[in-house]
Design an enzyme around this catalytic site. Structure first.
Site, PDB file in Angstrom:
ATOM      1  N   GLU A 112       0.790  -1.223   0.000  1.00 29.80           N
ATOM      2  CA  GLU A 112       0.000   0.000   0.000  1.00 29.80           C
ATOM      3  C   GLU A 112       0.830   1.284   0.000  1.00 29.80           C
ATOM      4  OE1 GLU A 112      -3.186   0.246  -0.363  1.00 29.80           O
ATOM      5  OE2 GLU A 112      -3.611  -1.896  -0.336  1.00 29.80           O
ATOM      6  N   SER A 388     -28.844 -26.701 -22.303  1.00 33.60           N
ATOM      7  CA  SER A 388     -29.755 -26.258 -23.355  1.00 33.60           C
ATOM      8  C   SER A 388     -30.437 -24.930 -23.069  1.00 33.60           C
ATOM      9  CB  SER A 388     -30.825 -27.319 -23.608  1.00 33.60           C
ATOM     10  OG  SER A 388     -30.235 -28.479 -24.164  1.00 33.60           O
TER      11      SER A 388
END
Length: 870
Positions: A112, A388
């Site tokens: 950081e 499907s």
């Protein structure tokens, strides 16, 4: 005069010399002026800048020690504005700086703010790189926030990327650095950060993910925690271990780059699987949060779309789309057997319920028996092959959209191969021949689906199919022919979003759980996604009408999902195991890994996935209708007491009568039998132009004649028919004495002989030309058969008793009878006014006048006998 001239020349030279000298001094004066102007501008700029800065920071909140340490929770409201929960109140354990191991601090610093102990709240070196990026790529494209700035931002400010907010952040960071030590600021940071799982701070996260104190963490574990604050939900190792591992490895490389660890230590830590040291599922904290699955979606949506907002500490008020009534029902369905019977506790389901028109999420079913807070959400986190249910999206939608196929378009369910030559099969390993697009999709025939995608590929290219799918919220980088049968992995949230566009006349709105966000200063963000037209209305309507057949027609695969009182469309989906998986995992016969159902009304859209978290556990055949049962019950419940209009046919569509089985499809003719007509839809102007001639009437046989040949005792029929007519047959039938028609024979010749007709009979013959299903009008002819001469002269029953003795054949071993009746013993023939022959055993009593035998239609060349009375 010469003196005057010389003096003028001297004066001219002197003036010229003065001008030259004056010109040499001019640059020095210009630079001086420019310098003075720049100084003035600089001072003015400084004054203006200072004034502007002062103006921007005038409303900056004051440093508040409590705000620095305690995050402000965010409120989440339902669709009616009622509070459902607050995020940020749970799971916060504080750790003092002296209790933070150096390993943990190094991991966070490397990730950081590696220069944290060298700057005064603003890192000018880092800021310079960010400014350059913002100039070249746009403001806000790259941040330069230090740990100090992050503490300030998370404590006092909103997350807007504006100059004013940045100025306030810098000002507060400067003040924070003056008031607190670096160690105190770092302590604030690691205790304030949001770490997913509804938790704040590194100590809480260490307990949740590893079950360890901070000083017990290993290098790879500390690196994982340090990588999470950038995007806590995406790097949550419980939910996304793959993403968490990639992020952890980046942190380890940064630690090595900045000298915190050696390359050997880095590589050794990177080789450790993330999941190896995580808390086991059964040991994780139980879930007691209301509507956790839905709140999970809200948190992820905020983080994904508004990364500068921190839902855990910004004190937001979030207005959501949650329908608590629907959510309660979904959770009841999933967590009991009161509505749907589940086979066991391990069986899972993911459910998404949307508003069809707006894309707003009304309810989320994240799974069954969820015992872990913010655990795996089967509605949004699970990505399984669609089966499907993907066919309308990948195949038939693009075919209608780009090729303008109608619902009648004929496909041939026959053996089909991929372009590579590999054979593909239907689920039942059978083929059913020619059928309409409607029937092919409703029956879920794989071969037809592949043929459809191949037609799209041939006509417009697979990129158009990819574009169609991507516009429905399912991102594909490439399209393969196997995608035609649903090998794409999707979530139920994505499937619901895609199907809602079919139900909303072709308009797609990204599924979303948030309507607006209110900041602490009462400013609001309208979070509603933009609605976009992603297909023509004819595509949406025709796909919808075909999907109605899936649930309503006899051949549809989704009949158990139908709600008879609703106008409903939907599609089933099933995936399969490979041969190797079946063998290696010992899959039971008929078992499958995934069962789907997705469907919609004009009001609601729902997508249901069912299966097991571990694919090695298969869904038994007896449990493969659970997805349909969940859909049916949910749609019935949310549709109670509300009007559900039918889907409206747009002006771009027309209804057409198609002759079944024609390929390419043809319009039905006036002669097409009703049971051979299907009523389908076409894009207006694109309906077939050709009318089928299959059932058109043939020409009737010509010059039909019928004569009786007394010599051969035969009826001779003859007719004519054009020689050029092919495959013609002739159906001959007969009626005797105004009786009903009886079929005689079907033949290819143009003539027929009927032997031994009944004397005195009147025959009515019909001859019809036939070819397959086609028939002509009948040609008819009447043939009368004469009586024998003896019968013409004699008429039994004329009242003259003497006539009984005019022929010896009238007496058969008996006494004379009256009115043509002969009585006697033994065998004999009695001739009466009737023309039949009666055989009697013993006494014979043949009444005259009515005993006319019928011709035997099955034996036209044989004799007809009639039994005598007793």
């Amino acid at each position: 005069m010469s003196e005057n001239y010389q003096s003028r020349e001297e004066r001219r030279k002197q003036r010229t010399l003065k001008q030259k000298n004056k010109g040499k001094k001019q640059p020095k004066g210009v630079f001086k002026r420019i310098f003075l102007i720049l100084i003035a501008l600089g001072i003015a700029g400084m004054l203006i800048g200072a004034g502007t800065f002062a103006f921007m920071v005038k409303d900056t909140p004051k440093l508040d020690e409590k705000a620095l340490k305690d995050p402000i929770s965010s409120k989440i409201l339902d669709i009616n504005g009622e509070l459902i929960t607050e995020v940020g109140l749970e799971n916060r354990e504080y750790v003092n700086y002296e209790d933070i191991p150096e390993l943990v601090e190094d991991a966070f610093l490397a990730t950081e703010d590696v220069r944290f102990y060298k700057h005064n709240g603003m890192d000018l070196i880092r800021l310079g790189g960010a400014v350059l990026a913002n100039v070249t790529r746009g403001f806000g494209s790259e941040g330069a926030s230090t740990i100090t700035q992050q503490v300030v931002k998370n404590s006092f400010l909103n997350n807007e990327k504006t100059l004013s907010r940045k100025a306030q952040e810098a000002w507060l960071a400067f003040q924070l650095e003056r008031k607190y030590t670096k160690q105190q600021i770092f302590e604030m940071y690691v205790n304030k950060i949001w770490m997913s799982q509804r938790s704040h701070g590194v100590l809480t996260a260490s307990h949740i993910y590893f079950g360890k104190e901070l000083d017990e963490l290993e290098l790879h574990e500390a690196a994982l925690l340090a990588g999470m604050p950038q995007s806590p939900e995406n790097y949550n190792p419980f939910k996304h271990p793959d993403r968490a591992e990639k992020r952890r490895n980046i942190v380890l490389s940064l630690m090595n780059q900045h000298g915190f660890i050696t390359e050997e230590e880095m590589k050794a830590a990177q080789a450790i699987p993330v999941e190896s040291s995580l808390v086991k599922v059964e040991d994780r904290k139980s879930n007691d949060s209301p509507y956790d699955s839905f709140v999970d979606v809200v948190i992820e949506e905020v983080e994904e779309k508004y990364p500068d907002l921190d839902i855990s500490s910004d004190g937001l008020t979030i207005y959501t789309t949650l329908d608590t009534k629907a959510q309660d029902y979904v959770e009841k369905m999933l967590n009991s057997n009161d509505i749907v019977q589940f086979p066991n506790d391990e069986f899972q389901a993911g459910i998404t319920l949307l508003d069809t028109k707006t894309g707003e999420i009304r309810a989320i079913g994240g799974g069954r028996n969820q015992e872990v807070k913010r655990g795996f959400n089967y509605a949004i986190d699970s990505k399984r092959q669609a089966g499907s249910t993907f066919k309308p999206i990948m195949d038939y939608g693009p075919a209608i959209e780009y090729l303008k196929w109608g619902t009648y378009h004929t496909l041939d369910d026959k053996p089909t191969t991929y372009s590579s030559g590999q054979t593909m099969n239907n689920w039942d390993r059978k083929h059913m021949g020619k059928m309409s697009l409607r029937e092919a999709l409703a029956r879920s025939r794989n071969t037809a689906a592949l043929q459809t995608l191949q037609a799209v590929e041939k006509e417009v290219g697979l990129d158009k199919a990819k574009e169609f799918v991507n516009n429905l919220g399912i991102e594909l980088d490439e399209v393969y022919e196997s995608h035609s049968i649903g090998t794409v992995e999707v979530s139920s949230l994505q499937m619901a979003g895609a199907y809602s566009a079919f139900g909303n006349e072709g308009f797609y709105t990204e599924p979303h759980s948030i309507k607006k966000i209110e900041m602490r200063d009462k400013t609001t963000i309208d979070t509603t996604p933009k609605t976009e037209a992603v297909m023509h209305d004819y595509t949406a309507f025709m796909i919808t009408d075909v999907l109605k057949s899936v649930v309503k027609d006899s051949f549809g695969t989704g009949k158990q999902a139908n709600v008879p009182s609703l106008h409903l469309a939907g599609k089933t989906g099933t995936t399969n195991y490979s041969s190797e998986q079946k063998k290696d995992w010992q899959i039971q016969s008929g078992g499958v890994p995934d069962i789907w159902f997705a469907g919609y009304t004009t009001n609601y859209t729902a997508a249901i996935w069912t299966g097991y978290s571990n694919m090695k556990s298969s869904i038994a055949p007896s449990d493969q209708k659970i997805a349909q049962a969940l859909f049916k019950n949910l749609m019935s419940y949310v549709s109670e007491d509300i009007d559900t209009p039918d889907f409206k046919m747009p002006n771009s569509v027309e209804k057409v009568a198609i002759e079944k089985g024609t390929m390419p499809a043809k319009l039905a003719s006036e002669f097409t039998p009703k049971d051979q007509i299907i009523y389908e839809y076409a894009v207006k102007g694109q309906a077939p132009k050709e009318v089928s001639e299959k059932f058109d009437k043939l020409d009737a046989p010509g010059n039909l004649s019928g004569t009786f040949d007394e010599l051969t005792n035969e009826i001779l029929l003859n007719w004519e028919y054009p020689e050029e007519a092919e495959d013609i047959q002739f159906e001959v039938s007969v009626a005797l004495d105004d009786g009903s028609d009886q079929p005689l024979q079907v033949l290819t010749e143009k003539g027929l002989k009927i032997a031994n007709p009944v004397p005195g009979g009147i025959y009515q013959f019909k001859v019809i030309a036939i070819r397959g299903e086609q028939r002509s009008d009948p040609a008819t002819v009447r043939v009368e058969i004469p009586l024998p001469d003896s019968e013409i002269d004699d008429g039994f029953g004329d009242g003259d008793p003497m006539d009984d003795f005019e022929d010896d054949e009238d007496i058969e071993n008996g006494t004379p009878g009256n009115n043509g009746n002969g009585n006697g013993n033994g065998n004999g023939n009695g001739n009466g006014p009737g023309s039949g022959n009666g055989n009697g055993q013993g006494g014979g009593n043949n009444s005259g006048g009515e005993d006319i035998p019928d011709i035997d239609p099955t034996n036209p060349n044989g004799d007809s006998q009639e039994s005598g009375g007793q």
